[in-house]
Design an enzyme around this catalytic site. Structure first.
Site, short mmCIF file in Angstrom:
data_model
loop_
_atom_site.label_atom_id
_atom_site.label_comp_id
_atom_site.label_asym_id
_atom_site.label_seq_id
_atom_site.Cartn_x
_atom_site.Cartn_y
_atom_site.Cartn_z
N HIS A 158 0.83 -1.22 0.00
CA HIS A 158 0.00 0.00 0.00
C HIS A 158 0.86 1.27 0.00
O HIS A 158 0.31 2.38 -0.03
CB HIS A 158 -0.93 0.03 1.21
CG HIS A 158 -1.94 -1.08 1.23
ND1 HIS A 158 -2.80 -1.31 0.18
CD2 HIS A 158 -2.21 -2.04 2.16
CE1 HIS A 158 -3.56 -2.36 0.47
NE2 HIS A 158 -3.23 -2.83 1.66
N ASP A 193 -2.71 -10.64 -2.40
CA ASP A 193 -3.24 -10.15 -1.13
C ASP A 193 -4.73 -9.82 -1.31
O ASP A 193 -5.17 -9.47 -2.40
CB ASP A 193 -2.46 -8.88 -0.73
CG ASP A 193 -2.75 -8.39 0.67
OD1 ASP A 193 -1.90 -8.64 1.55
OD2 ASP A 193 -3.81 -7.77 0.89
N HIS A 195 -6.26 -7.33 -0.34
CA HIS A 195 -6.40 -5.91 -0.66
C HIS A 195 -5.70 -5.58 -1.97
O HIS A 195 -4.65 -6.13 -2.27
CB HIS A 195 -5.78 -5.05 0.45
CG HIS A 195 -6.37 -5.30 1.80
ND1 HIS A 195 -5.77 -6.15 2.72
CD2 HIS A 195 -7.49 -4.83 2.38
CE1 HIS A 195 -6.52 -6.18 3.83
NE2 HIS A 195 -7.56 -5.40 3.65
N ASP A 282 -4.12 -12.88 3.47
CA ASP A 282 -5.36 -12.42 4.09
C ASP A 282 -6.60 -12.69 3.24
O ASP A 282 -7.71 -12.30 3.62
CB ASP A 282 -5.27 -10.93 4.50
CG ASP A 282 -4.61 -10.05 3.45
OD1 ASP A 282 -4.36 -10.55 2.34
OD2 ASP A 282 -4.35 -8.88 3.74
#
Ligand code: ZN
Length: 341
Positions: A158, A193, A195, A282
């Protein structure tokens, strides 16, 4: 498989996490690394300490201004005298015609995209150690290893060129890709991931030499909300070298593996010399962040699919939060990778 790891991550132990207006303890805790390490040891992967590469690899993907901010941040914050135990911005100026500020509170706002990246006394040291872990893994692959795993903490995907956010400060995945670029004309990044890898996308958005592919929970309903949509395809010279595959919340193995098939075809068409996997765990059905629902067997099959690309591969740890199955899922994805190789 060789796995690069250092205890230096422990100096970063953030506490603050603001979720829907509620302050909680962050899910990005040192114990994550303990569970991942247990997963590596269970499968008898070969642990390697990182080499210290210094600032060079970081400057390939981050601005000097941003690196200076992170390096100086804690000292300037502590000198305020009335500041909290962790650095959290009270403004995010989004740079609308503004001026780069000299004051530490202004710089903190300038360089953070959200409140999920509190900086403490040991954050800079841990983030630097994580880029050394990623660079060491990339170097080992350049030296002839078929695949190397990098246990990076804090995670990185991120983080933009000059912005922290979402538990991330320095983009370990981008640093690994930029290091591999010293040897290979084209490098692909596959982000699995849960995200969207918005920082990685931002760093390479206008570049045609690094393909970025991300499979993630639909940003219409999930962090990072603002990026990760299918129509974001790159810009300028990079137009067409960014692929986002958002999946409905709760997607399980079948839907995930179908998306991965699409990602594989795009990567094969790009014909990269090497691959970096932004290996978040995740997307697990048991992850506390509850976005997708991949099983342990699903992770094994993800590992197999990645291996079938047949590329020199650096696997960089991204997210994956405290659940009883975190280490088991790491074991599974690496086992799948090795058995299909
Ligand atoms: Zn994540």
């Amino acid at each position: 498989m060789k796995a690069v790891y250092t205890e230096l991550h422990r100096s970063h132990d953030p506490q603050f996490f603001l979720v829907r207006g509620v302050v909680k303890r962050t899910t990005e805790q040192p114990e994550r690394a303990d569970r991942l390490l247990a997963g590596l040891k269970a499968a008898k992967h070969h642990l390697v300490a990182p080499t210290t590469f210094g600032q060079g690899p970081r400057t390939r993907v981050h601005s000097v201004e941003y690196l200076s901010f992170l390096a100086e941040a804690w000292e300037a914050w502590s000198a305020l005298g009335d500041a909290g135990a962790e650095m959290i911005a009270n403004m995010h100026p989004v740079r609308m015609g503004g001026t780069y500020p000299a004051h530490i509170v202004g710089r903190l706002g300038w360089h953070t995209v959200d409140t999920a990246c509190p900086i403490g006394p040991g954050t800079w040291a841990a983030a630097c150690a994580a880029t050394d872990v990623a660079t060491t893994a990339a170097q080992l692959v350049m030296d002839g290893e078929a695949a190397v795993y990098a246990l990076c903490r804090p995670p990185g995907h991120h983080a933009y060129r000059d912005l922290a956010g979402g538990f991330c400060f320095l983009n370990n995945t981008a640093v690994a890709a930029a290091h591999l670029r010293l040897m290979h004309e084209r490098v692909a990044i596959l982000d699995v991931d849960v995200h969207h890898g918005n920082g990685t996308q931002g760093i390479f958005f206008e570049r045609s030499d690094v393909l970025t592919v991300s499979i993630h929970a639909d940003p219409a309903a999930y962090y990072p909300y603002v990026w990760g949509y299918a129509h974001e395809r790159g810009a300028g010279a990079g137009l067409g070298s960014n692929l986002n595959i958002p999946l409905p919340i709760g997607t399980g193995d079948a839907g995930y593996l179908e998306a991965l098939g699409r990602a594989q075809k795009t990567i094969e068409a790009f014909a990269p010399g090497a691959l970096v996997v932004a290996l978040g765990l995740d997307a697990s059905e048991h992850d506390p962040l509850a976005g997708l629902a991949v099983t342990t067997n699903g992770f094994r099959r993800i590992g197999q699919a990645i291996a079938r690309l047949g590329l020199p591969t650096v696997l960089v740890q991204e997210g994956g939060y405290l659940s009883d199955i975190l280490g088991t899922n790491l074991t599974a994805v690496l086992a799948g990778f090795e058995e299909a190789r």
